[in-house]
Design a protein around this motif. Structure first.
Motif, short mmCIF file in Angstrom:
data_model
loop_
_atom_site.label_atom_id
_atom_site.label_comp_id
_atom_site.label_asym_id
_atom_site.label_seq_id
_atom_site.Cartn_x
_atom_site.Cartn_y
_atom_site.Cartn_z
N UNK A 32 10.43 3.50 3.50
CA UNK A 32 9.21 3.22 4.21
C UNK A 32 9.56 2.12 5.30
N UNK A 80 4.05 5.51 5.10
CA UNK A 80 4.09 4.37 4.44
C UNK A 80 3.84 4.53 2.67
N UNK A 81 4.82 4.22 1.83
CA UNK A 81 4.47 4.03 0.74
C UNK A 81 4.52 2.58 -0.04
N UNK A 82 5.40 1.65 0.81
CA UNK A 82 5.30 0.43 0.31
C UNK A 82 4.90 -0.84 1.16
N UNK A 83 5.69 -0.78 2.39
CA UNK A 83 5.46 -1.71 3.18
C UNK A 83 4.48 -1.65 4.09
N UNK A 94 2.57 7.35 -6.59
CA UNK A 94 1.25 7.07 -6.75
C UNK A 94 0.87 7.87 -8.30
N UNK A 142 -4.27 7.63 -1.45
CA UNK A 142 -2.82 7.90 -1.91
C UNK A 142 -1.78 8.83 -1.02
N UNK A 163 10.55 2.61 -6.71
CA UNK A 163 9.71 1.98 -5.82
C UNK A 163 10.59 1.28 -4.88
N UNK A 222 -3.94 5.16 -10.26
CA UNK A 222 -3.04 4.36 -9.36
C UNK A 222 -3.25 3.51 -8.17
N UNK A 247 1.83 -7.08 -1.69
CA UNK A 247 1.59 -7.97 -0.54
C UNK A 247 0.49 -7.45 0.28
N UNK A 259 -3.45 0.86 -2.40
CA UNK A 259 -2.61 1.65 -3.12
C UNK A 259 -2.01 0.80 -4.11
N UNK A 260 -1.73 1.19 -5.55
CA UNK A 260 -1.01 0.46 -6.31
C UNK A 260 0.36 0.23 -5.98
N UNK A 261 1.00 -0.85 -6.16
CA UNK A 261 2.52 -1.08 -5.92
C UNK A 261 2.80 -2.03 -4.73
N UNK A 262 2.09 -2.00 -3.78
CA UNK A 262 2.15 -2.90 -2.53
C UNK A 262 1.48 -4.13 -2.79
#
Lengths: 712, 338, 404
Positions: free
Chosen positions: A474, B20-23, A452, B91, A467, B113, B234, B229-232
């Motif tokens: 995750x 969680x950070x992505x999914x 982030x 974040x 990433x 972000x 989907x 959040x930026x990056x996910x």
């Protein structure tokens, strides 16, 4: 020879009443209120102060509205009740509507009993400390267990969690017993502490998880059927209660319409009655003007009219009246604010005509006093009915909320159970993938656990790889989370858990205050002993800790808890915000408790220490058997006072986003119904705090007096 | 894997905040509920009722997303956030999405972000003044005292506006909206400035709303929208298209009352695709095919949501204005569902 | 005949570190030291790791960058565009010091007043004071700050009321008390005003010298000089004389009502006023209790003895009771001052720009340097507390009874 001496009294005169000025109320007043010019002055000043306050506030307090569902309704009731004059008043409807929220926050109403039980047990646990001479000493065992019982009651979870926590002491004790013969007292104590810490930090979590897992594995077959049964059972009940809700909502709508129908003519009447005299006053202001009037007189008249008319809104005016009134207001306002005063004749004519026209309208369609009284009674009746209906509505809403939450929990758990086999099968692959991805990361991003807020200057390829790794991690985490949540839900034997986010109101203040003081006691005592110690390093460390904590305001420590505590803990550990606050408050309170205990230690006669030494007791024995029991007893009032201070200071958690009573008051004001309400909430909160703190303060005073008596 | 210390279970691996950070979607599904960040309370947009059940315009967006994922609008944990904590909460993964009247700005979208997924309310900063002040434009406020909530973009906008018009002002910083109302009503400031929607809500609570006017100047653009959040991507898509589904539903005349009927099939292919009777749109974003139908059935279309919470028949009484459909001269324009 | 022998000399054994009281304390200290260092090392290493995992660094460079935000009240020149974060922090620090300083003074005055009044034989006034003291002591300060701010805005007139004549300026049209601020005339220092200031300072020195002389003379001869009158004369006469001689170098800038506000002169803003009053009233309630306890602690025999010596009541108070009571009052008074200073951080509730609002609030928000910002803010409060308690302890030590 007898002589009859006439000047000798033969019989005693009866005792006479003291003069009027020397007895009863008169004497009391003379002595206590009017005994000198300074006293007379003070009395007069006090009476003036009391008069000033009551004359301003009494009216507001007496005009209280309890039956209202919103601020607008409160104002309607007040304007109906007080046709003429000051119709300000307290709107306690908000307290009636929201008092449970102010007390318990959003703690589920079904579990209020847990919170109340925790409070009652708290009092029981405090009995041996507060009233040591009146209750059995056996209660001490309960008091010792209570700190473990309370979190369980409030937060829920499996019943073995508090027992496991207590077991840490058992482990420590066993270690003490085993090690003392081998390595002596010091090794024993150190070993006991280490063993307990190892138990709490290392062993307890896996044991707890294993217990959950074991129970869950036993139950999992039945659990699925039970969940389906729950779902099936809930569906018709939810449908039923939704129907009930719709029915009540319709009833409320009807009741509101009925109330509005009664209100409309009353409002118009209120307007008519109150605007009439004001219009007369306005007319009188201008009638007095004549050819001899100066500009100043004219200005005064306009300003007076402006002030008189300021509070009249045309919204509820009788037909045709609104625009007229608006015209008068505008005329006056333009004249006043633009310094464009007409001459007297013109002004009288201008305003006079308008006022006369308005007066004509107010005279028409009047309502008789009897009609008015009937209308008022009908309106109050309608409000009562409406309030009762709304309460039913709230009750049904709460029930519905509870059921939908229950259904949601069941659905989620069922879904997780259904996917359990797949999840378990996928786990090794995910684990390997995550570890591999992390291991393969280039050095520049190897430590990062978040994408982030990346440092500048990273290669885009590295970021992409990071990433991917984070994604793999995750995925692993949510896989494990899904499996674990089954164990946790199905394997739980005990109370339904309540998340910290639901805590609020006075309950939260009390929890933070009580937990802070209770947990800070042992630490505070150690710090106090450390500060008295003649071991240089221990002494300096204690002094440093105490001074640093006491030198910085609590709000800074709370912000530290919010912003910084996670920095100081091992990477990956995360605490609940409430828990973080409790930790910080504990550290904060321990410095203050240390100073209180130090006072107690210092107040103990030197002879007690010397006597202990003379008996040949070592340091810990002398502290434990002779010094601390006496010093702590002296310190209790101070500890109570520290608690009061801390309890009041818990309102500061508002600034880090927790819902203490003051934070809740802001939330309540954010609803459409209660937006704009101000003093009622503050007064309610203030009074509750006052009752609590004042009685605690009285108790500590009583204790101080008792201690003084005993020491005499 | 992160560990979170909780009471009761002591540790709950992965399940808790921060995991969680992505999914995000997997996480939300495993948890069984959506963690949605809202305000600690803003009239019409988000506030809990006496039972602690949240309601409001922003809350409706959260509920729609939950309904799209789970078919259950109640599967939301509302996490109240303050102006200071909202971005940290998002974040750190404590919340999955933020629907908290947050202005979409360049720096928030890029530097912080986050991804704004759309606009659910076009707002702008305005001023309210007492009629008695005799002011008809914000440019006449030279030398006036203005109440303003601290720590918000409104503070910066105000400075910009007055600097641009070369006039001066005195700012009275206040902590909460309630305090602002109270200060303004007592005359401690000549004007109160905040988002126009907030001003309307504030004005509605006054005893004599007619004695106060909202000045015509809107000194800033405040597109308020949900963010993730930026990056996910989907996950961002799910939130974005749920919002678009609500907007499109209004355009096509799909409401919460007729949605079940229309879901049986219509002769408008756009509606059919939206409600999942044609095509596989749901599967493309990892949801069931009736995701949009569930969202609309749960909270209604955009227009219904607006009317119920902040529309002209509520005490707040906001007109649609910029927030009307593009067909009615507003800015709401959902990309096509195909 | 007894033969004394030296005890057998033994070599140092490791177990002595634990069992021999000569060494045990040393052992404990060394262990404690090691544990402490381990703790700090763990803390620092955790922090480093966590910072690294968030991609953050630890440096104070941000303090030198432009702040870019407005501050509503500033004692020194501050400009949002060019001033640095360090300067913004300084503005906050000065604001904190200002409200703490004003608060301590007013709290002392009110505290002593109410403490004495609570002991009054007048039933009504002692009850009223009790209500005040208990009311303030038992309700959170935050609530009082909010309430007093609201009371000030509700009960004082708005500037608009001055235009319509509902309210008017006081003290010969020089001071306007409004719910926004209290507007007062401000001095404008013209040419030669430095001479005037010098004269004023000289007259202060003169007063001090005269007082010393009078005290010494009283000690030597018992003759009492009229200290008060001479001091007053010294205070006013030279300054006023020079004011006119120098041709009125100092003039006043009066506040005047403009379209919306009063302008010109000095102003005491509502937020500062509310915070100041709330802190003072709250702390004064505690001080009043200390004062009461202090006065009660002086035994009745002391005042009886003073009366027996023929001292008048006010002299009894000044020469006998007060010096003794002060010894009891001062130590808790110090901690009340410390509390007040720390409580000034609640300025957040009224939007007053203290150090927590500038350095600890907006700066941290804008720069994301929470660790550094909090550290600096904590250090400031700590230093301030240590300074206050240090200064007061010195004073206390001087006044303390020298036990013989």
């Amino acid at each position: 020879m007898t002589q009859n001496l006439s000047y000798v009294r033969a019989a005693m005169i009866d005792q006479q009443d003291p003069p009027l000025t020397q007895k009863g109320a008169v004497r009391w007043v003379r002595e206590n209120l009017l005994s000198g010019w300074l006293n007379i002055l003070l009395t007069v000043l006090s009476i003036a102060a009391i008069w000033y306050v009551t004359s301003h506030l009494l009216h507001w307090f007496l005009n209280a509205v309890w039956n209202a569902g919103s601020l607008t309704e409160c104002r309607e009731v007040l304007s109906v009740l007080h046709q003429v004059g000051d119709n300000s008043g307290a709107c306690w409807g908000v307290i009636r509507d929201r008092w449970t929220q102010l007390l318990f926050g959003s703690y589920p109403p079904a579990f209020y009993w847990r919170s109340i039980l925790a409070m009652i047990l708290l009092v029981v646990a405090l009995m041996p400390v507060l009233f040591r001479d009146k209750v059995s000493g056996k209660l001490y065992y309960f008091s010792a267990f209570y700190p473990f019982l309370m979190p369980w009651l409030l937060w829920g979870g499996s019943f073995w969690v508090p027992l496991l926590a207590v077991a840490g002491f058992g482990v420590g004790y066993v270690a003490l017993r085993l090690l003392t013969p081998v390595g002596g007292a010091v090794l024993g104590v150190v070993g006991a502490i280490v063993a307990a810490l190892v138990w709490w930090i290392v062993a307890m979590t896996p044991i707890n998880d294993a217990l959950h897992r074991a129970v869950a594995n036993m139950r999992i077959e039945g659990a699925r059927d039970a969940l389906i049964a729950t779902q099936d059972g809930l569906a018709p009940r939810i449908a039923q209660i939704e129907a009930d809700r719709d029915a009540v909502t319709a009833q409320v709508a009807v009741a509101v319409a009925a109330k509005n129908a009664i209100y409309a003519p009353l409002a118009t009447e209120q307007f008519r009655r109150s605007v009439g005299p004001v219009l007369d006053e306005v007319a009188a202001l201008f009638d007095g003007l004549g050819a001899t009037s100066t500009q100043a007189d004219l200005a005064a008249a306009y300003v007076g009219a402006h002030r008189l008319l300021l509070d009249f809104a045309p919204a509820r005016a009788p037909e045709g009246m609104g625009p007229l009134l608006e015209q008068i207001k505008t005329t006056v306002r333009v004249r006043v604010t633009e310094d464009n005063l007409a001459d007297a004749q013109e002004a009288v004519a201008e305003i006079g005509a308008l006022v006369a026209q308005a007066r004509g309208l107010t005279a028409a369609n009047a309502m008789s006093d009897a009609d008015l009284a009937t209308g008022q009674a009908a309106f109050l009746g309608a409000m009562r009915e409406l309030t009762a209906l709304r309460e039913t509505q709230t009750r049904i809403g709460a029930e519905l909320f509870r059921m939908t939450e229950e259904r949601r929990g069941a659905t989620t758990l069922l879904r997780n159970i259904d996917q359990r086999a797949a999840n378990i099968a996928a786990h090794p692959g995910l684990l390997a993938a995550a570890e591999e991805a992390r291991a393969a990361l280039p050095e520049s991003v190897a430590l990062l656990t978040s994408a982030d807020d990346l440092p500048e200057g990273l290669a885009p390829a590295d970021v992409a790889q990071l990433r991917d790794a984070l994604r793999a991690e995750a995925a692993l985490a949510s896989n494990e989370g899904a499996t674990f949540s089954i164990y946790y839900e199905v394997g739980r034997v005990g109370l339904q858990p309540v998340p910290s986010a639901s805590f609020g109101g006075f309950q939260l203040s009390l929890i933070i205050g009580v937990a802070g003081i209770a947990m800070s006691l042992p630490l505070g005592i150690l710090l106090a002993l450390g500060r008295q110690s003649n071991l240089l390093i221990i002494n300096k460390v204690s002094v440093g800790f105490i001074e640093i904590i006491r030198g910085v305001p609590l709000i800074v420590w709370l912000l530290t808890a919010q912003f910084l505590l996670n920095y100081f803990l091992p990477p990956g550990t995360e605490f609940d915000l409430v828990l973080r606050v409790i930790i910080m408050v504990t550290l904060f309170a321990s410095a203050y408790i240390a100073e209180v205990v130090r006072g107690g230690l210092a107040a103990l006669p030197r002879g007690q220490y010397e006597a202990a030494d003379a008996l040949g007791l070592d340091y810990w024995k002398s502290m434990q058997l002779i010094v601390l029991p006496q010093a702590l007893k002296i310190s209790i009032p101070g500890i109570v006072n520290t608690f009061i201070g801390l309890f009041k200071d818990t309102t500061l958690v508002l600034f880090i986003g927790l819902f203490d009573p003051l934070g809740l008051s802001n939330t309540i004001r954010a609803t459409t119904e209660w937006n704009g309400i101000y003093w009622e909430l503050f007064i309610f909160i203030g009074v509750l705090f006052f009752i609590f703190c004042f009685s605690m303060g009285r108790y500590s005073l009583f204790l101080e007096r008792k201690l003084q008596r005993e020491n005499r | 894997m992160k560990k979170s210390v909780l009471f009761g279970a002591l540790t709950l691996a992965g399940l808790a905040a921060g995991a969680a950070q992505a999914a995000t979607l997997d996480d939300v599904k495993a948890r069984g509920s959506l963690n949605c960040g809202v305000t600690t309370g803003l009239v019409g947009f988000a506030a809990p009722d006496a039972n602690g059940v949240w309601d409001g315009f922003d809350v409706g967006v959260c509920r729609a997303v939950a309904a799209a994922i789970f078919g259950d609008a109640s599967a939301v944990n509302f996490v109240p956030t303050t102006g200071q904590t909202r971005f940290t909460a998002l974040a750190s993964g404590e919340i999955d999405m933020l629907a908290r009247n947050t202005t979409w700005t360049f720096s928030r979208d890029t530097d912080l972000k986050f991804d704004f997924v759309g606009v659910n309310y076009y707002d702008g900063q305005g001023f309210i003044v007492p009629t008695a002040l005799g002011v008809s434009s914000a440019k006449e406020l030279d030398g006036a005292t203005i109440c303003i909530q601290t720590g918000t973009t409104t503070e910066l906008n105000l400075a910009d506006f007055f600097r641009a018009n070369n006039i001066s002002y005195v700012a009275v910083p206040i902590e909460t909206n309630a305090e602002g109302q109270q200060q303004y009503l007592a005359g401690a400031c000549d004007a109160y400035t905040t988002d126009a929607s907030g001003l309307a809500a504030t004005r509605a609570t006054f005893e004599n709303p007619g004695d106060h006017i909202i000045l015509p100047e809107i000194v800033s653009k405040e597109p308020l929208g949900p963010l993730v959040r930026h990056g996910d991507n989907e996950w961002g898509d799910i939130v974005m298209w749920t919002l678009n589904a609500l907007i499109a539903a209004e355009e096509y005349g799909v409401t919460s009352t007729n949605v079940n009927e229309l879901a049986a099939g219509t002769d408008n292919p756009e509606i059919n695709r939206l409600l999942g009777t044609e095509g596989e749109l749901g599967a493309m974003i990892g949801l069931s095919n009736d995701w949009a139908k569930n969202a609309i059935a749960a909270v209604g279309n955009y227009g219904e949501l607006f009317e119920k919470n902040i529309g002209e028949n509520t005490p707040i009484g906001l007109a649609r204005g910029l927030n009307a459909q593009w067909t009615n001269g507003g800015l709401l324009y959902s990309p096509p569902f195909r | 005949m007894a033969i004394t022998t030296d005890p057998p000399v033994q070599g140092f054994r490791l177990s002595q570190l634990i069992y021999d009281t000569r060494y045990r304390s040393m052992t404990i200290q060394v262990v404690a030291m090691i544990l402490l260092m381990l703790f700090f090392a763990g803390l620092v290493s955790n922090t480093m790791t966590n910072l690294a995992s968030k991609g953050k660094t630890f440096d104070f460079g941000f303090m030198g960058r432009p702040a870019g935000y407005e501050i509503s009240q500033s004692l020194i020149a501050y400009d949002a565009v060019t001033s640095t974060h360090a300067r913004a922090a300084l503005v906050g620090i000065l604001n904190t010091l200002l409200v703490a300083f004003l608060g301590c003074i007013l709290a002392t005055i009110l505290g002593v007043l109410f403490g004495v009044l609570r002991l009054s034989r007048n039933w009504l006034i002692s009850r009223l004071t009790a209500v005040y003291v208990e009311g303030f002591r038992n309700v959170p300060l935050l609530l009082w700050i909010i309430a007093i701010y609201a009371i000030i805005t509700e009960s004082l007139p708005a500037p608009a009321a001055f235009r319509t004549g509902e309210a008017s300026m006081i003290l010969n049209d020089s001071v306007a008390v409004t719910n926004r601020a209290i507007y007062m005339p401000a001095p404008v220092w013209g040419a030669n005003s430095t001479i005037l200031i010098a004269v004023f300072l000289l007259s202060l020195a003169g007063i001090w010298a005269f007082r010393r002389y009078a005290a010494a003379r009283q000690e030597a001869t018992g003759q009492i000089l009229p200290v008060l009158w001479v001091s007053l004369a010294l205070f006013f006469v030279p300054s006023i004389l020079f004011f006119f001689i120098l041709g009125r170098p100092v003039s006043l800038d009066y506040p005047a009502l403009t379209r919306f506000n009063f302008e010109g002169g000095m102003q005491l803003r509502g937020s500062l006023l509310a915070l100041w009053l709330a802190l003072s009233l709250y702390t004064a309630a505690f001080i009043a209790e200390n004062v009461r306890a202090g006065i009660l602690a002086v035994s009745k025999g002391q005042s009886e003895a003073a009366f027996a010596l023929g001292l008048r009541p006010n002299r009894t108070m000044k020469l006998v009771i007060l010096p003794q009571a002060l010894r009891v009052i001062i130590p808790p008074l110090i901690s009340q001052y410390l509390n007040l200073t720390k409580n000034s951080s609640l300025a957040i509730a009224v939007g007053y720009a203290d150090v927590r609002a500038t350095l600890g609030g907006t700066t941290i928000n804008l720069t994301g340097k929470e660790l550094e910002g909090m550290l600096l803010m904590g250090l400031f409060y700590l230093l301030l507390s240590l300074l206050i308690s240090g200064a007061m302890n010195i004073y206390n030590a001087r006044k303390q009874l020298v036990s013989r």
